[in-house]
Each structure stands twice: as C-alpha cells, then as structure tokens.
Scaffold this active site. Structure first.
Site, PDB file in Angstrom:
ATOM      1  N   HIS A  89       0.841  -1.203   0.000  1.00  0.00           N
ATOM      2  CA  HIS A  89       0.000   0.000   0.000  1.00  0.00           C
ATOM      3  C   HIS A  89       0.876   1.253   0.000  1.00  0.00           C
ATOM      4  O   HIS A  89       0.593   2.218  -0.718  1.00  0.00           O
ATOM      5  CB  HIS A  89      -0.941   0.001   1.209  1.00  0.00           C
ATOM      6  CG  HIS A  89      -1.654   1.288   1.412  1.00  0.00           C
ATOM      7  ND1 HIS A  89      -2.595   1.770   0.526  1.00  0.00           N
ATOM      8  CD2 HIS A  89      -1.551   2.219   2.400  1.00  0.00           C
ATOM      9  CE1 HIS A  89      -3.042   2.942   0.961  1.00  0.00           C
ATOM     10  NE2 HIS A  89      -2.417   3.230   2.090  1.00  0.00           N
ATOM     11  N   ASP A 137       2.269   1.771  -3.414  1.00  0.00           N
ATOM     12  CA  ASP A 137       1.210   2.253  -4.292  1.00  0.00           C
ATOM     13  C   ASP A 137       0.947   3.737  -4.040  1.00  0.00           C
ATOM     14  O   ASP A 137       0.809   4.524  -4.980  1.00  0.00           O
ATOM     15  CB  ASP A 137      -0.064   1.427  -4.070  1.00  0.00           C
ATOM     16  CG  ASP A 137      -1.184   1.842  -4.992  1.00  0.00           C
ATOM     17  OD1 ASP A 137      -0.952   1.936  -6.211  1.00  0.00           O
ATOM     18  OD2 ASP A 137      -2.308   2.067  -4.499  1.00  0.00           O
TER      19      ASP A 137
END
Length: 121
Positions: A78, A81
């Site tokens: 995450h 990202d």
C-alpha cells in the site's frame, strides 16, 4: 527484515508521501489563483517529501536484495502504491504549472498588443 521494520518503513513512506500530496494540492490551488511563485515552492516541497519516501522504499528493497529476510506486507505494498500515485500527481502538477505559465505569457502578450493598438488609434 523483521515485520516491525517493514511496518515502520511503510508508515514513513506513507507519511512522507502524504506530506508530498498536501504540498502538491497546495501547488494546484496556487496555480488556480495564478500564484506561480507559490506553486513552484509547493512543488519543490512536494518533490523533497516524495524523494524522502522513495529513499526509504529503496533502502528497504536494497536490504532485501542484499540477503536480509523479507516478507510480503500488504501495508508495504500500500505504501509503495501511495508513493507512486502521489509521484504521478506531482508530475501532473509540474506539467500543469508549465501549461498555465505558458498561457499566462500568451495572454500578457495579447494584452500588450491590444494596448499598443489602442494607443495607435
């Protein structure tokens, strides 16, 4: 890399990337109000934050490729990202600044030409 280190690195990436996003959004607001000097400052600060986040990511990846044990982490994925998304936002803000500055110069040139024409009439 132990799980605690992965979490710590992920959170540092997310925090720096979040700060970068704030500066990027502030740059876009400055562009909207034609304050290009402020937009440049905000983009510079956004870039500094994203570079810090990228260094943390690179260090973590380098450690793993150097033989340190690594394990998959949804949080770290995450964070990566988030980093790449905000990096893209900064690049778009940079292009928007260049576009708006070019339009502003063009408008100034047209206004100057109109003023000269009015003076000659």
């Amino acid at each position: 890399m132990v799980k605690e280190q992965i979490v710590q690195h992920a959170m540092q990436i997310i925090l720096h990337a979040g700060d970068a996003r704030k500066h990027c959004m502030d740059a876009l607001k400055a562009i909207e109000s034609y304050d290009f000097a402020l937009a440049e400052v905000e983009i510079k600060q956004a870039n500094e934050e994203i570079v810090q986040a990228h260094r943390i990511q690179t260090d973590a990846i380098t450690a793993e490729t150097s033989g340190e044990d690594g394990e998959y982490s949804v949080l770290f994925a995450h964070a990566q990202d988030t980093l790449m998304t905000i990096y893209s936002e900064i690049n778009i803000a940079k292009r928007m600044l260049a576009i708006f500055k070019a339009y502003d110069r063009r408008i100034e040139q047209l206004e100057s030409r109109l003023e000269r024409e009015e003076e000659n009439d």
